[in-house]
Design a protein around this motif. Structure first.
Motif, PDB file in Angstrom:
ATOM      1  N   UNK A   1       0.847  -1.194   0.000  1.00  0.00           N
ATOM      2  CA  UNK A   1       0.000   0.000   0.000  1.00  0.00           C
ATOM      3  C   UNK A   1       0.885   1.248   0.000  1.00  0.00           C
ATOM      4  N   UNK A   2       2.019   1.180   0.659  1.00  0.00           N
ATOM      5  CA  UNK A   2       2.948   2.315   0.683  1.00  0.00           C
ATOM      6  C   UNK A   2       3.421   2.617  -0.739  1.00  0.00           C
ATOM      7  N   UNK A   3       3.692   1.578  -1.529  1.00  0.00           N
ATOM      8  CA  UNK A   3       4.077   1.788  -2.928  1.00  0.00           C
ATOM      9  C   UNK A   3       2.990   2.571  -3.657  1.00  0.00           C
ATOM     10  N   UNK A   4       1.756   2.254  -3.366  1.00  0.00           N
ATOM     11  CA  UNK A   4       0.638   2.915  -4.041  1.00  0.00           C
ATOM     12  C   UNK A   4       0.501   4.375  -3.616  1.00  0.00           C
ATOM     13  N   UNK A   5       0.696   4.652  -2.341  1.00  0.00           N
ATOM     14  CA  UNK A   5       0.604   6.037  -1.875  1.00  0.00           C
ATOM     15  C   UNK A   5       1.781   6.864  -2.399  1.00  0.00           C
ATOM     16  N   UNK A   6       2.927   6.220  -2.585  1.00  0.00           N
ATOM     17  CA  UNK A   6       4.108   6.929  -3.081  1.00  0.00           C
ATOM     18  C   UNK A   6       4.009   7.223  -4.574  1.00  0.00           C
ATOM     19  N   UNK A   7       3.159   6.513  -5.281  1.00  0.00           N
ATOM     20  CA  UNK A   7       2.957   6.705  -6.718  1.00  0.00           C
ATOM     21  C   UNK A   7       1.479   6.912  -6.956  1.00  0.00           C
ATOM     22  N   UNK A   8       0.999   8.152  -6.797  1.00  0.00           N
ATOM     23  CA  UNK A   8      -0.440   8.412  -6.685  1.00  0.00           C
ATOM     24  C   UNK A   8      -1.240   8.511  -7.979  1.00  0.00           C
ATOM     25  N   UNK A   9      -0.665   8.114  -9.127  1.00  0.00           N
ATOM     26  CA  UNK A   9      -1.450   8.112 -10.355  1.00  0.00           C
ATOM     27  C   UNK A   9      -1.365   6.741 -11.007  1.00  0.00           C
ATOM     28  N   UNK A  10      -2.287   6.459 -11.886  1.00  0.00           N
ATOM     29  CA  UNK A  10      -2.279   5.177 -12.598  1.00  0.00           C
ATOM     30  C   UNK A  10      -0.961   5.022 -13.354  1.00  0.00           C
ATOM     31  N   UNK A  11      -0.548   6.064 -14.046  1.00  0.00           N
ATOM     32  CA  UNK A  11       0.672   5.982 -14.852  1.00  0.00           C
ATOM     33  C   UNK A  11       1.908   5.745 -13.988  1.00  0.00           C
ATOM     34  N   UNK A  12       2.037   6.468 -12.880  1.00  0.00           N
ATOM     35  CA  UNK A  12       3.207   6.299 -12.013  1.00  0.00           C
ATOM     36  C   UNK A  12       3.230   4.907 -11.392  1.00  0.00           C
ATOM     37  N   UNK A  13       2.085   4.443 -10.945  1.00  0.00           N
ATOM     38  CA  UNK A  13       2.016   3.118 -10.331  1.00  0.00           C
ATOM     39  C   UNK A  13       2.306   2.044 -11.370  1.00  0.00           C
ATOM     40  N   UNK A  14       1.772   2.190 -12.567  1.00  0.00           N
ATOM     41  CA  UNK A  14       2.023   1.209 -13.625  1.00  0.00           C
ATOM     42  C   UNK A  14       3.501   1.209 -14.018  1.00  0.00           C
ATOM     43  N   UNK A  15       4.134   2.369 -14.063  1.00  0.00           N
ATOM     44  CA  UNK A  15       5.565   2.446 -14.380  1.00  0.00           C
ATOM     45  C   UNK A  15       6.384   1.759 -13.292  1.00  0.00           C
ATOM     46  N   UNK A  16       5.989   1.936 -12.040  1.00  0.00           N
ATOM     47  CA  UNK A  16       6.687   1.299 -10.930  1.00  0.00           C
ATOM     48  C   UNK A  16       6.575  -0.227 -11.028  1.00  0.00           C
ATOM     49  N   UNK A  17       5.375  -0.713 -11.281  1.00  0.00           N
ATOM     50  CA  UNK A  17       5.166  -2.162 -11.381  1.00  0.00           C
ATOM     51  C   UNK A  17       5.935  -2.710 -12.585  1.00  0.00           C
ATOM     52  N   UNK A  18       5.916  -1.986 -13.701  1.00  0.00           N
ATOM     53  CA  UNK A  18       6.646  -2.409 -14.893  1.00  0.00           C
ATOM     54  C   UNK A  18       8.140  -2.493 -14.602  1.00  0.00           C
ATOM     55  N   UNK A  19       8.686  -1.473 -13.956  1.00  0.00           N
ATOM     56  CA  UNK A  19      10.118  -1.455 -13.638  1.00  0.00           C
ATOM     57  C   UNK A  19      10.476  -2.606 -12.706  1.00  0.00           C
ATOM     58  N   UNK A  20       9.619  -2.894 -11.751  1.00  0.00           N
ATOM     59  CA  UNK A  20       9.900  -3.986 -10.833  1.00  0.00           C
ATOM     60  C   UNK A  20       9.843  -5.335 -11.526  1.00  0.00           C
ATOM     61  N   UNK A  21       8.949  -5.476 -12.472  1.00  0.00           N
ATOM     62  CA  UNK A  21       8.865  -6.724 -13.228  1.00  0.00           C
ATOM     63  C   UNK A  21      10.106  -6.928 -14.087  1.00  0.00           C
ATOM     64  N   UNK A  22      10.661  -5.836 -14.589  1.00  0.00           N
ATOM     65  CA  UNK A  22      11.820  -5.920 -15.470  1.00  0.00           C
ATOM     66  C   UNK A  22      13.128  -5.981 -14.702  1.00  0.00           C
ATOM     67  N   UNK A  23      13.103  -5.674 -13.410  1.00  0.00           N
ATOM     68  CA  UNK A  23      14.321  -5.702 -12.598  1.00  0.00           C
ATOM     69  C   UNK A  23      14.773  -7.146 -12.424  1.00  0.00           C
ATOM     70  N   UNK A  24      16.088  -7.339 -12.286  1.00  0.00           N
ATOM     71  CA  UNK A  24      16.572  -8.702 -12.066  1.00  0.00           C
ATOM     72  C   UNK A  24      16.051  -9.256 -10.745  1.00  0.00           C
ATOM     73  N   UNK A  25      15.968 -10.552 -10.684  1.00  0.00           N
ATOM     74  CA  UNK A  25      15.505 -11.215  -9.465  1.00  0.00           C
ATOM     75  C   UNK A  25      16.472 -10.928  -8.326  1.00  0.00           C
ATOM     76  N   UNK A  26      16.099 -11.335  -7.130  1.00  0.00           N
ATOM     77  CA  UNK A  26      16.934 -11.138  -5.955  1.00  0.00           C
ATOM     78  C   UNK A  26      18.307 -11.749  -6.201  1.00  0.00           C
ATOM     79  N   UNK A  27      19.396 -10.998  -5.954  1.00  0.00           N
ATOM     80  CA  UNK A  27      20.738 -11.519  -6.186  1.00  0.00           C
ATOM     81  C   UNK A  27      20.986 -12.799  -5.388  1.00  0.00           C
ATOM     82  N   UNK A  28      21.851 -13.675  -5.906  1.00  0.00           N
ATOM     83  CA  UNK A  28      22.163 -14.908  -5.173  1.00  0.00           C
ATOM     84  C   UNK A  28      22.720 -14.586  -3.798  1.00  0.00           C
TER      85      UNK A  28
END
Length: 172
Positions: free
Chosen positions: A120-147
């Protein structure tokens, strides 16, 4: 009262005696008719006061990529369904009529459909559809947790689960 005016004429400083009736001081006509007296030292840096051309733009890194259109559509659909109205992707959620309860309900749906790690904090920090969608997109494209890293500490994960359960309970 004595007023020293820097002039470009090289003449000695002028003396302002004012008018006999105690009116405003006379202006120094010799150094520039009609101009008010300059501040002391104002003529010293005339060259530096000239308008400078704007500094060339420094090359900045590429702007972050926009959101995945599918992700943006899902986020917009979730909020549109909850608010029962079409949403503008650049208008903040609360201006669209969302409340904190709406945010919790949207959070629940977005976690299930797009990003299990969304908070929910992620959502409050990105208060528009576009900002939240960009955040989710960036997280999906980020590499997985390092070994060698297994994610959040177990007690932190338990605290998150408890907070999510409490929010879901309050949301009804």
């Amino acid at each position: 009262m004595e007023l020293v005016v820097d002039g470009d004429t090289g003449e000695p400083p002028t003396r302002d005696v004012g008018s006999a009736a105690g009116g405003p001081p006379a202006r120094d006509v010799a150094s520039g008719a009609g101009r008010p007296p300059a501040m002391p030292g104002a003529g010293l840096h005339a060259a530096s006061q000239q308008e400078q051309p704007p500094a060339p733009a420094t090359s900045s890194p590429m702007p972050p990529p926009g959101p995945d259109p599918q992700v943006e559509r899902v986020v917009a659909r979730v909020f549109s369904e909850l608010l029962k109205t079409p949403v503008d992707v650049n208008t903040p959620f609360f201006r669209l009529g969302a409340s904190s309860l709406t945010m919790v309900l949207a959070h629940r749906t977005l976690r299930a459909e797009l990003d299990e790690e969304l908070t929910v904090v992620d959502m409050f920090a990105r208060p528009t559809v576009r900002e939240l969608a960009a955040f989710i997109t960036a997280r999906r494209q980020a590499p997985a947790t390092p070994p060698g890293q297994t994610g959040p500490a177990p007690d932190q994960a338990a605290a998150r689960r408890a907070a999510r359960a409490r929010a879901a309970e309050l949301a009804g």
